[in-house]
Motif scaffolding. Sequence first.
Motif, PDB file in Angstrom:
ATOM      1  N   ALA A 530      -1.847   7.448   8.386  1.00  0.00           N
ATOM      2  CA  ALA A 530      -0.684   7.736   7.661  1.00  0.00           C
ATOM      3  C   ALA A 530       0.029   6.278   7.311  1.00  0.00           C
ATOM      4  CB  ALA A 530       0.419   8.555   8.128  1.00  0.00           C
ATOM      5  N   SER A 531       0.208   5.293   8.563  1.00  0.00           N
ATOM      6  CA  SER A 531       0.672   4.054   8.226  1.00  0.00           C
ATOM      7  C   SER A 531      -0.250   3.273   7.623  1.00  0.00           C
ATOM      8  CB  SER A 531       0.849   3.464   9.725  1.00  0.00           C
ATOM      9  OG  SER A 531      -0.215   3.181  10.490  1.00  0.00           O
ATOM     10  N   GLU A 532      -1.636   3.400   7.539  1.00  0.00           N
ATOM     11  CA  GLU A 532      -2.623   2.370   6.719  1.00  0.00           C
ATOM     12  C   GLU A 532      -2.217   2.937   5.291  1.00  0.00           C
ATOM     13  OE1 GLU A 532      -6.661   1.379   8.633  1.00  0.00           O
ATOM     14  OE2 GLU A 532      -5.978   3.488   9.463  1.00  0.00           O
ATOM     15  N   LEU A 533      -2.151   4.128   5.037  1.00  0.00           N
ATOM     16  CA  LEU A 533      -1.947   4.693   3.547  1.00  0.00           C
ATOM     17  C   LEU A 533      -0.564   4.095   3.154  1.00  0.00           C
ATOM     18  CD1 LEU A 533      -3.366   8.188   3.975  1.00  0.00           C
ATOM     19  CD2 LEU A 533      -4.107   6.520   2.727  1.00  0.00           C
ATOM     20  N   ARG A 534       0.287   4.143   3.749  1.00  0.00           N
ATOM     21  CA  ARG A 534       1.764   3.645   3.456  1.00  0.00           C
ATOM     22  C   ARG A 534       1.464   1.898   3.263  1.00  0.00           C
ATOM     23  NH1 ARG A 534       4.064   6.964   7.134  1.00  0.00           N
ATOM     24  NH2 ARG A 534       4.252   5.232   8.762  1.00  0.00           N
ATOM     25  N   GLU A 535       0.818   1.339   3.920  1.00  0.00           N
ATOM     26  CA  GLU A 535       0.534  -0.118   3.954  1.00  0.00           C
ATOM     27  C   GLU A 535      -0.001  -0.618   2.690  1.00  0.00           C
ATOM     28  OE1 GLU A 535      -1.215  -2.855   6.725  1.00  0.00           O
ATOM     29  OE2 GLU A 535       0.332  -1.745   7.946  1.00  0.00           O
ATOM     30  N   LEU A 536      -0.893   0.420   2.215  1.00  0.00           N
ATOM     31  CA  LEU A 536      -1.807   0.120   0.864  1.00  0.00           C
ATOM     32  C   LEU A 536      -1.090   0.872  -0.176  1.00  0.00           C
ATOM     33  CD1 LEU A 536      -5.381   1.263   2.478  1.00  0.00           C
ATOM     34  CD2 LEU A 536      -4.594  -1.030   1.872  1.00  0.00           C
TER      35      LEU A 536
END
Length: 547
Positions: A530-536
């Motif tokens: 989830a954190s990677e998706l938000r970052e992207l």
Amino acid sequence: MKRNFLLLISALFLVGCNETCPTCPPLAGDIVITKQEVYSAPYTSIAAEKSYIVNQNNQPQLILSSLIRTDLLRNADFLEYSEMEDYFAIAKETGFNTVDVVITWAEVEPHRNEYDFSSIEAYLNYALKYDLKLNVIWYGSLVDGESHGANIPQYIQSNPDVYPVLLDLFDGAYYGRFRILDWDDPDLIARESNAIYSLFNYVYDWTSEKEYKDPVIMAQIGQGVDRFHKWRISQYTVPGIETELMTLEEALAMTNTYLNELAKAVKYSRYRPLTRAEFCEQTGVVNYVREVYDLEYIDIVATTYLHDISAARNGIRSFADEFDGMPVINAENWANDINHRMTLANIALGAVGYTAYQLSNPVYFPENPNGALYERYDSSKATLEEKFIPIANRVTYSKSVMNALNNLYVPSSKTIRSNFAALGYDNRLTSDNESQKVYLSSGVMLEFNKPTSSIAFVMHEGDYLYAYSLNDASITFSNCALLNAQKGQFDGYQTFSGEAVSLENNITLNLKGGETYRLRVTSVNNLPSASELRELNYSSTLDAIRS
């Protein structure tokens, strides 16, 4: 005041009576509705990851409907049934596959025990001619939490000793006299149940004589039943059994009796469509929908007044999450956000259909911001195009969206909400955003390059992705492998056919506005955290619908 009764189940037997006979004996015993042994149950709701509707051949049914206020066309515009054909013709021309029509008890039973099926016969014939399905909205003794005289046979209104009136209110122009009747009364409910039972027996007989099968998808019992307990009992100071003001429990018991007994009459007839209950007020009705969900003979919840994208997002989501397995449809919508956007958003949010409000407003009905697709109907003109003048680009855009959903009716009906991305709806995006990034729960990630100038959708169902854009655009896919792409559509046998199109760098699909596409997908990877998706800057399908 008679309450809490059980309709007897036996052979149908009717006893004639004078139109205004004040000394009639109790009538509930005169009418006994038999559960028919020979019948058609044309549509079924499937409770899967997403609830959807299928016909008898297990073919998915996507409901793209327009409301035709046939009651107001009769009572306010003074049209005969033979003069309503243009509304069905323009509905087909606009891209709808279904129309909602209003049928009143007064039309079906103008005199006691004398039935007239001219209304439904006309609508069925128009549906046959223009290859449309019908949703029948029954306007009987309970509409918007009240009784409207225009909907009720005169013999009912003339016999308050037999059919109790709790409150006599006022005249309502084309709606007739407003009253509050006793919807626990066995005589009233028996008479009305028999009328709707007879109506759908007639539909079966009509269908048996025609080659056009399964013309009616669903029957809506009344309208806005929640308004009685939520507003009317206090607004009009409706008396209770032992109190000056009716209690919530009494009001709920009355409306539940009405809904279930009339729906039971439909389900006992020879033609048994899906039954639906409609709620006018979205706020605070979830607990009441729970009660209706538990009623034996109601199949579908229809919400209204979800006028814009944000209301639809919250309303459909709350019902779909709360009542697993019960299909949801947004009906009678004023479309504060223009209809083509509302249509796509509703399907993406998990509804089994959407009802545009409406083709063209009757003379009596007020204009509304974005709901009408055409200016007021002008019967004096010679051609259909002259009679219905499109408002701005509403018709062009609505037709494009509905054709796309119809072309892809199989996945449009079945794809779960988290695998259906409606693109171009996120009002957090500005002209600085060159693309919109959305991920599907299946693991597919995509980037849409026209987020502020077009709407589009991507669905993932089985081994395929499906895509559409209102205007020319491109979508780049990641976290998966694409084998090939086609431009085409499904036929009436659930078979997709089309021509091959190329993919740019094997990952980007260039879409021509209005066309529908299918892409073979394989090797889908797990989603990043989830954190990677938000970052992207990727959003979920639900968060992508913010308008």
